[in-house]
Design an enzyme around this catalytic site. Sequence first.
Site, PDB file in Angstrom:
ATOM      1  N   ASP A 105       0.817  -1.214   0.000  1.00 41.79           N
ATOM      2  CA  ASP A 105       0.000   0.000   0.000  1.00 41.79           C
ATOM      3  C   ASP A 105       0.851   1.264   0.000  1.00 41.79           C
ATOM      4  OD1 ASP A 105      -2.457  -1.178  -0.137  1.00 41.79           O
ATOM      5  OD2 ASP A 105      -3.072  -0.751   1.918  1.00 41.79           O
ATOM      6  N   ASP A 117      -7.122  -7.042  14.455  1.00 39.03           N
ATOM      7  CA  ASP A 117      -6.672  -8.366  14.873  1.00 39.03           C
ATOM      8  C   ASP A 117      -7.480  -8.882  16.062  1.00 39.03           C
ATOM      9  OD1 ASP A 117      -5.634  -6.403  16.502  1.00 39.03           O
ATOM     10  OD2 ASP A 117      -3.530  -6.981  16.232  1.00 39.03           O
TER      11      ASP A 117
END
Length: 259
Positions: free
Chosen positions: A74, A227
């Site tokens: 990215d 997460d």
Amino acid sequence: MAIVIVCVKCFGRKRYTKYQLDAIKEDMERNKNYPMVLVQIPMFNEKEVYKLSIGAVCGLSWPSDRLIVQVLDDSTNEVLRAMVELECRKWMEKGVNVKYETRNNRNGYKAGALKDGLKKYYVVDCEFVTIFDADFQPEPDFLWRTIPYMLENPELALVQARWKFVNADECLMTRLQEMSLDYHFSVEQEVGSSTCSFFGFNGTAGVWRIRALNDAGGWKDRTTVEDMDLAVRASLRGWKFLFVGDLWVSVENYYFNLV
């Protein structure tokens, strides 16, 4: 937690030690029955470490035809993107199945990149996905020391390894951070795993069963702690987690990533 960890330390009976990894490995090698594994490396302008992480993952000792390395870049620096792509091509020429993936936006940040990566056509045959942040460098035998747990227990959604800072002695700050993370892994993660209770995914240095990940709803970009969010949802669906305390993955201390 104190009682559990004292019992674990005194009796040396950690949950992961009950598995016969050598026997599972021998069975896989005898039957040539290796599951397809996807390894994702999400990165964003990682000029200092991208070569180390890509090289370490491409050096994993897993059958090359059963391994896909997915570099999710990215980066906003076009020059750096070209450098990362060149590094990927170098490993492709060595026979490693590397996929270099970019996006024209950063929607969802890391979670968005991981989510988009799992949508690629070549992922359909993958049974497990391993995630390493760009500053992590696994040892060659990492998959041999994690995947067998998944094969032995179909209820396992996640196998989490611990981290080892390569620059912990650099200064007082890095040493204090290492002490904090050591407590997190040696006590919090170990207790959760040993009692078959919930513990959070650390976002990296772990292996997910893709079926479990999808069953939990996949990656969500509604939070900055994607997460933990995924781990909670997977746990609520009845999936189990395992922490392997004797498996270390080298990483640069986060202190230097923040300054």
